[in-house]
Scaffold this active site. Structure first.
Site, PDB file in Angstrom:
ATOM      1  CB  CYS A 148      -0.994  -0.036   1.155  1.00 14.89           C
ATOM      2  SG  CYS A 148      -2.462   0.947   0.811  1.00 14.89           S
TER       3      CYS A 148
ATOM      4  CG  HIS B  80      -3.525  -3.294   3.180  1.00 10.60           C
ATOM      5  ND1 HIS B  80      -2.488  -2.873   3.970  1.00 10.60           N
ATOM      6  CD2 HIS B  80      -4.137  -2.183   2.730  1.00 10.60           C
ATOM      7  CE1 HIS B  80      -2.475  -1.552   4.006  1.00 10.60           C
ATOM      8  NE2 HIS B  80      -3.467  -1.097   3.264  1.00 10.60           N
TER       9      HIS B  80
ATOM     10  CD  GLU C 134      -1.286  -6.077   5.123  1.00  7.67           C
ATOM     11  OE1 GLU C 134      -1.035  -6.356   3.935  1.00  7.67           O
ATOM     12  OE2 GLU C 134      -1.409  -4.912   5.541  1.00  7.67           O
TER      13      GLU C 134
END
Ligand code: GLN
Length: 582
Positions: free
Chosen positions: A381, A511, A513
């Protein structure tokens, strides 16, 4: 009938976030803002549930006082209460119970079936003013759903004072709970230190907390958080809940059962390997919110999961990016030198998401170092935007290049504000949630990222941002060698880059994650850690079998492509792969 397991907390807790909208929480105060498929910005605990239970949640799975009050006020305005006095009991408490019952019926995994068991975590600590209506709602709820379908686990703290396990705080929190009309089925004692609860302590808790000894669980320190499920199982938690909630009467399909057994075997194997790891991988995280490590919870989890897969012990160094900037040499030389030492000795450099100008010049220096020194790099990001700025300045020679967010007066805004975003409201106005990225034709022959995603043409990750690569610069950036290999569904927004002649230099506007799993690490993180561990080739060939953690129903193209449709109803791309893993 759904079974409900309520988990309450006593003595200490994380921070009860109450009515605060997670979207405007300061990372250094509350930890990470976790993003869901539907764009819900929620407490980081929801991330733990998605990862551990391998489920997909929605914003409604996060219940706050604010949401309940809003609903009750709306009902009152609509006249639903016929002008009667609106009270905490029963209106707010009913609102909470209705909400839970409604949400507990929504499918959360690829079976698409109503869940059999719903776990409810009561935030905060029993006795907090904020949680009082929720506790009262749960007291009523056990009768609404039947006590045979309702179990309560109370998590408490057992303090270790010079080798003596102290139970008084646990006794008093259970007394509070009973005073509020709730009786724990299990008292789970978080014991300080590596020693399990000793027998005498267990007997004491049983005596004073009105539970049998086998209803007291010992949660002492173990090698890692991944060992905790096994620790609980070894103390009979599964059998206890099976009996208490009559789970034997639930019909589970053979394939679901086989999946569960397979998961358990692989989980055990993972925890065993973890204990025997002797090679490590050293990653440096260059960010802004390093003072509260919870701010990057999902990033750290993704690195951990990836390190397990690569059979490496993760050594994570934290660098506050402003310490890398030249001014720090004057103002705090020790920090400056420590930061640079950590950066140059790392095997991989990660720049995560973030907001605002502070420390971004340091991030740019870190991205430059990794690019020039051929060190594996992952930009997430803001980290993606930072790498684009670095490239623009040092490769294209646009020395003043910057993001509109970071320097409004820059001569070259290679990162710009997205046209559809509100300039006046910070809460809930970003480009949020699960969105597709479509890889360019031709990338299948060389892109490591594509291989990491099992060769898929379209991948799905969660987003949370306001700025994007400036469309006016894309052509020139690409001509100079910055490969934007993945774009949004219209082909207009740059979402992934990957340098071709670098061991691993990747950035994503998304993102990834937020969608990592212990046994199925997020692909970009896995590639990054594998490159840092010098095992990328092996991992790339294993990733042929990659399966996305998203249920098919979640992968729906935004309206921009016409009517919303599940991805597999769209025309298949030429290589025949529609959605990663399917
Ligand atoms: N501040 C950047 C943006 O809004 C990056 C956001 C992020 O890293 N989550 O686009």
């Amino acid at each position: 009938m759904t079974r409900y397991i309520v988990v309450s907390g006593g003595v200490i807790s994380g921070i009860g976030k109450g009515v605060i909208d997670a979207g405007t929480m300061a990372p250094t105060e509350h930890g990470e803002v976790y993003v869901l498929n539907d764009g819900g910005e929620v407490d980081l605990d929801l991330g733990n549930y998605e990862r551990y239970l391998d489920v997909t949640l929605s914003r409604d799975n996060n219940i706050t006082t604010g949401k309940i009050y809003r609903e009750v006020i709306e009902k009152e305005r609509r006249g639903d209460y016929l002008g009667k006095t609106v009270q905490i009991v029963p209106h707010v408490t009913n609102g909470i119970q209705d909400w839970i019952e409604r949400v507990s019926k929504v499918p959360v995994d690829s079976t698409g079936e109503e869940p059999d068991v719903c776990i409810i975590e009561l935030g905060g600590t029993v006795g907090d003013i904020e949680s009082a209506p929720f506790i009262e709602a749960m007291r009523q709820f056990q009768f609404r759903v039947g006590t045979e379908n309702f179990a309560l686990i109370h998590v408490s703290l057992v303090v270790d004072m010079h080798g003596e396990q102290k139970t008084k705080p646990t006794q008093s929190t259970v007394r509070d709970l009973r005073g509020l009309g709730l009786l724990p089925d299990l008292v789970a004692c978080r014991v300080q230190g590596r020693e399990p609860l000793d027998t005498a302590t267990k007997a004491k808790i049983s005596m004073f907390c009105h539970v049998a000894q086998d209803q007291v669980l010992s949660i002492h320190d173990v090698s890692s958080v991944y060992h905790v499920p096994l620790l609980l199982k070894s103390q009979g938690l599964v059998e206890f809940l099976q009996r208490r909630l009559n789970l034997a009467s639930v019909t589970v399909s053979l394939s679901l059962k086989a999946n569960g057994e397979d998961l358990h075997t692989r989980w055990r194997a993972m925890t065993r390997t973890q204990e025997r790891l002797f090679e490590s991988v050293n990653i440096v995280l260059v960010g802004k919110y390093t003072s509260l490590k919870d701010s990057y919870m999902s990033v750290v989890k993704s690195l951990e999961h990836s390190a397990f897969r690569c059979n490496r012990k993760l050594i994570l160094e934290w660098v506050d990016s402003s310490d890398l900037e030249p001014h720090a040499l004057e103002s705090s030389p020790v920090r400056y030198h420590d930061a640079w030492r950590a950066l140059v000795s790392a095997q991989g450099v990660l720049v995560p998401g973030g907001f605002g100008e502070r420390g971004t010049e340091g991030m740019i220096l870190a991205a430059k170092w990794a690019r020039e020194q051929s060190k594996p790099f992952l930009g997430i990001c803001l980290g993606f935007q930072i790498a684009v700025i670095e490239w623009a300045r040092n490769v294209c020679g646009w020395v003043g290049a910057n993001s509109e967010e970071l320097d409004p007066r820059s001569s070259d805004h290679v990162i710009v504000f997205m046209p559809e975003i509100s300039k006046t409201h910070l809460g809930g106005t970003m480009r949020l949630g699960l969105r597709p990225t479509i890889f360019n034709e031709g990338t299948e022959t060389w892109s490591k990222m594509r291989k990491l995603y099992g060769g898929a043409k379209i991948i799905w990750e969660r987003h949370r941002h306001r700025y994007e690569v400036g469309p006016a610069y894309v052509e020139r950036l690409e001509k100079s060698g910055m490969n934007f290999i993945g774009r949004d569904e219209k082909g207009e927004r740059m979402q992934v880059f990957e340098l071709q002649d670098h061991p691993f230099y990747v950035g994503l506007q998304a993102h990834p994650e937020f969608c990592t799993r212990p046994l199925n690490p997020s692909p970009p993180f896995l590639g990054f850690v594998a490159a840092a561990s010098s095992v990328l080739e092996e991992i790339l060939s294993e990733q042929k079998n990659y399966r996305s953690p998203h249920p098919k129903s979640a992968m729906v193209f935004p309206d921009t492509l016409g009517a919303s449709k599940p991805a597999d109803e769209l025309k298949a791309p030429t290589n025949g792969v529609v959605v990663n893993g399917h």
